[in-house]
Design a protein around this motif. Structure first.
Motif, PDB file in Angstrom:
ATOM      1  N   VAL A   1      86.154  20.309  75.422  1.00  0.00           N
ATOM      2  CA  VAL A   1      86.212  20.105  73.972  1.00  0.00           C
ATOM      3  C   VAL A   1      85.537  21.261  73.251  1.00  0.00           C
ATOM      4  N   TRP A   2      84.402  21.711  73.785  1.00  0.00           N
ATOM      5  CA  TRP A   2      83.673  22.787  73.111  1.00  0.00           C
ATOM      6  C   TRP A   2      84.462  24.095  73.121  1.00  0.00           C
ATOM      7  N   LEU A   3      85.254  24.325  74.195  1.00  0.00           N
ATOM      8  CA  LEU A   3      86.053  25.547  74.263  1.00  0.00           C
ATOM      9  C   LEU A   3      87.193  25.513  73.249  1.00  0.00           C
ATOM     10  N   SER A   4      87.915  24.402  73.213  1.00  0.00           N
ATOM     11  CA  SER A   4      89.002  24.280  72.235  1.00  0.00           C
ATOM     12  C   SER A   4      88.460  24.331  70.813  1.00  0.00           C
ATOM     13  N   GLY A   5      87.330  23.640  70.577  1.00  0.00           N
ATOM     14  CA  GLY A   5      86.730  23.669  69.243  1.00  0.00           C
ATOM     15  C   GLY A   5      86.275  25.061  68.857  1.00  0.00           C
ATOM     16  N   GLY A   6      85.723  25.798  69.821  1.00  0.00           N
ATOM     17  CA  GLY A   6      85.293  27.163  69.540  1.00  0.00           C
ATOM     18  C   GLY A   6      86.454  28.085  69.219  1.00  0.00           C
ATOM     19  N   LEU A   7      87.568  27.920  69.944  1.00  0.00           N
ATOM     20  CA  LEU A   7      88.750  28.740  69.669  1.00  0.00           C
ATOM     21  C   LEU A   7      89.357  28.402  68.311  1.00  0.00           C
ATOM     22  N   MET A   8      89.331  27.114  67.941  1.00  0.00           N
ATOM     23  CA  MET A   8      89.801  26.736  66.602  1.00  0.00           C
ATOM     24  C   MET A   8      88.934  27.376  65.524  1.00  0.00           C
ATOM     25  N   ALA A   9      87.623  27.358  65.746  1.00  0.00           N
ATOM     26  CA  ALA A   9      86.712  27.979  64.783  1.00  0.00           C
ATOM     27  C   ALA A   9      86.961  29.477  64.695  1.00  0.00           C
ATOM     28  N   LEU A  10      87.260  30.110  65.834  1.00  0.00           N
ATOM     29  CA  LEU A  10      87.552  31.545  65.838  1.00  0.00           C
ATOM     30  C   LEU A  10      88.789  31.851  65.007  1.00  0.00           C
ATOM     31  N   ILE A  11      89.824  31.022  65.135  1.00  0.00           N
ATOM     32  CA  ILE A  11      91.034  31.222  64.334  1.00  0.00           C
ATOM     33  C   ILE A  11      90.723  31.134  62.845  1.00  0.00           C
ATOM     34  N   LEU A  12      89.922  30.135  62.460  1.00  0.00           N
ATOM     35  CA  LEU A  12      89.583  29.973  61.048  1.00  0.00           C
ATOM     36  C   LEU A  12      88.765  31.155  60.530  1.00  0.00           C
ATOM     37  N   VAL A  13      87.842  31.645  61.335  1.00  0.00           N
ATOM     38  CA  VAL A  13      87.017  32.781  60.916  1.00  0.00           C
ATOM     39  C   VAL A  13      87.868  34.033  60.749  1.00  0.00           C
ATOM     40  N   VAL A  14      88.777  34.259  61.700  1.00  0.00           N
ATOM     41  CA  VAL A  14      89.647  35.434  61.621  1.00  0.00           C
ATOM     42  C   VAL A  14      90.538  35.370  60.378  1.00  0.00           C
ATOM     43  N   MET A  15      91.107  34.200  60.078  1.00  0.00           N
ATOM     44  CA  MET A  15      91.945  34.065  58.893  1.00  0.00           C
ATOM     45  C   MET A  15      91.134  34.201  57.613  1.00  0.00           C
ATOM     46  N   PHE A  16      89.901  33.694  57.616  1.00  0.00           N
ATOM     47  CA  PHE A  16      89.042  33.822  56.443  1.00  0.00           C
ATOM     48  C   PHE A  16      88.757  35.286  56.147  1.00  0.00           C
ATOM     49  N   LEU A  17      88.440  36.052  57.186  1.00  0.00           N
ATOM     50  CA  LEU A  17      88.099  37.464  56.994  1.00  0.00           C
ATOM     51  C   LEU A  17      89.343  38.323  56.789  1.00  0.00           C
ATOM     52  N   GLY A  18      90.369  38.088  57.603  1.00  0.00           N
ATOM     53  CA  GLY A  18      91.552  38.927  57.524  1.00  0.00           C
ATOM     54  C   GLY A  18      92.335  38.771  56.232  1.00  0.00           C
ATOM     55  N   ASP A  19      92.288  37.590  55.622  1.00  0.00           N
ATOM     56  CA  ASP A  19      93.028  37.340  54.382  1.00  0.00           C
ATOM     57  C   ASP A  19      92.116  37.369  53.159  1.00  0.00           C
ATOM     58  N   HIS A  20      90.909  37.885  53.316  1.00  0.00           N
ATOM     59  CA  HIS A  20      89.973  37.916  52.192  1.00  0.00           C
ATOM     60  C   HIS A  20      90.414  38.970  51.177  1.00  0.00           C
ATOM     61  N   ARG A  21      90.318  38.638  49.908  1.00  0.00           N
ATOM     62  CA  ARG A  21      90.800  39.537  48.870  1.00  0.00           C
ATOM     63  C   ARG A  21      89.979  40.821  48.758  1.00  0.00           C
ATOM     64  N   ARG A  22      88.769  40.840  49.281  1.00  0.00           N
ATOM     65  CA  ARG A  22      87.951  42.056  49.230  1.00  0.00           C
ATOM     66  C   ARG A  22      88.267  43.034  50.357  1.00  0.00           C
ATOM     67  N   LEU A  23      88.989  42.566  51.377  1.00  0.00           N
ATOM     68  CA  LEU A  23      89.333  43.425  52.497  1.00  0.00           C
ATOM     69  C   LEU A  23      90.504  44.332  52.104  1.00  0.00           C
TER      70      LEU A  23
END
Length: 198
Positions: free
Chosen positions: A104-126
């Motif tokens: 569970v912790w591995l799947s949850g960590g990978l889900m969190a990684l996806i959210l972090v990448v999308m947050f940073l990659g689609d940020h309007r300041r980038l």
């Protein structure tokens, strides 16, 4: 069984955060909200059902991926590249939520990684200085150097790449696909002028 239900809950929370916390506040396309939620829950349901049967998880994941690729390929409305990235993020979250064989912790960590990448990659300041537009010019310009100079003067920006899509010598028009970088001064002043939120 309990771990599978936990993964289901984590997936639902993750896709809600992806759609209502990241995508919709930034891009405001209501029709894609339904698409992302449907893709995520549909993949989660199909992959979970097939992983519990004799068909195996591989077949379920393959069918889910084929279905999403077909939707994107046969779409009737145009999607930008960042919207395709959100499609695959919703798909990946659903697949991770259905993988009961991983911790569970591995799947949850990978889900969190996806959210972090999308947050940073689609940020309007980038890379906010960089723009992409298709322009129709009211003159037929055949010389590439003159075309770049004209576009830089017109856009008040540094042009990095120009592709001529159509050159009409009869009607004196040029359709160009241009990628350029605006000056920091113009980008900083733009929200104040248009009333957009920073």
């Amino acid at each position: 069984m309990i771990s599978q239900l936990v993964l289901f809950a984590v997936d639902i929370c993750a896709v809600v955060l992806l759609v209502f916390g990241l995508y919709f506040p930034r891009h405001r396309r209501r029709d894609l909200v339904v698409a992302y939620l449907g893709v995520n829950v549909g993949v989660l349901a199909v992959a979970s059902a097939l992983s519990a049967s004799n068909a195996g998880a591989g077949l379920g994941l393959g069918l889910a991926l084929f279905g999403v690729l077909s939707i994107i390929r046969l779409r009737s409305t145009e999607l930008d590249q960042h919207e395709v990235a959100y499609y695959f993020s919703a798909l990946a979250l659903g697949i991770l939520g259905a993988l009961s064989t991983t911790a569970v912790w591995l799947s949850g960590g990978l889900m969190a990684l996806i959210l972090v990448v999308m947050f940073l990659g689609d940020h309007r300041r980038l890379l906010r200085n960089y723009r992409h537009q298709i322009l129709v010019l009211d003159s037929a310009i055949t010389d590439h150097v003159a075309l770049v100079a004209h576009l830089e003067q017109l856009l008040d920006a540094r042009v990095h790449a120009v592709t001529v899509q159509r050159l009409d010598l009869v009607n004196e028009t040029t359709v160009v696909d241009v990628r350029y970088a605006r000056s920091e001064r113009l980008v900083t002043a733009e929200p104040a002028r248009t009333g957009a939120r920073p």
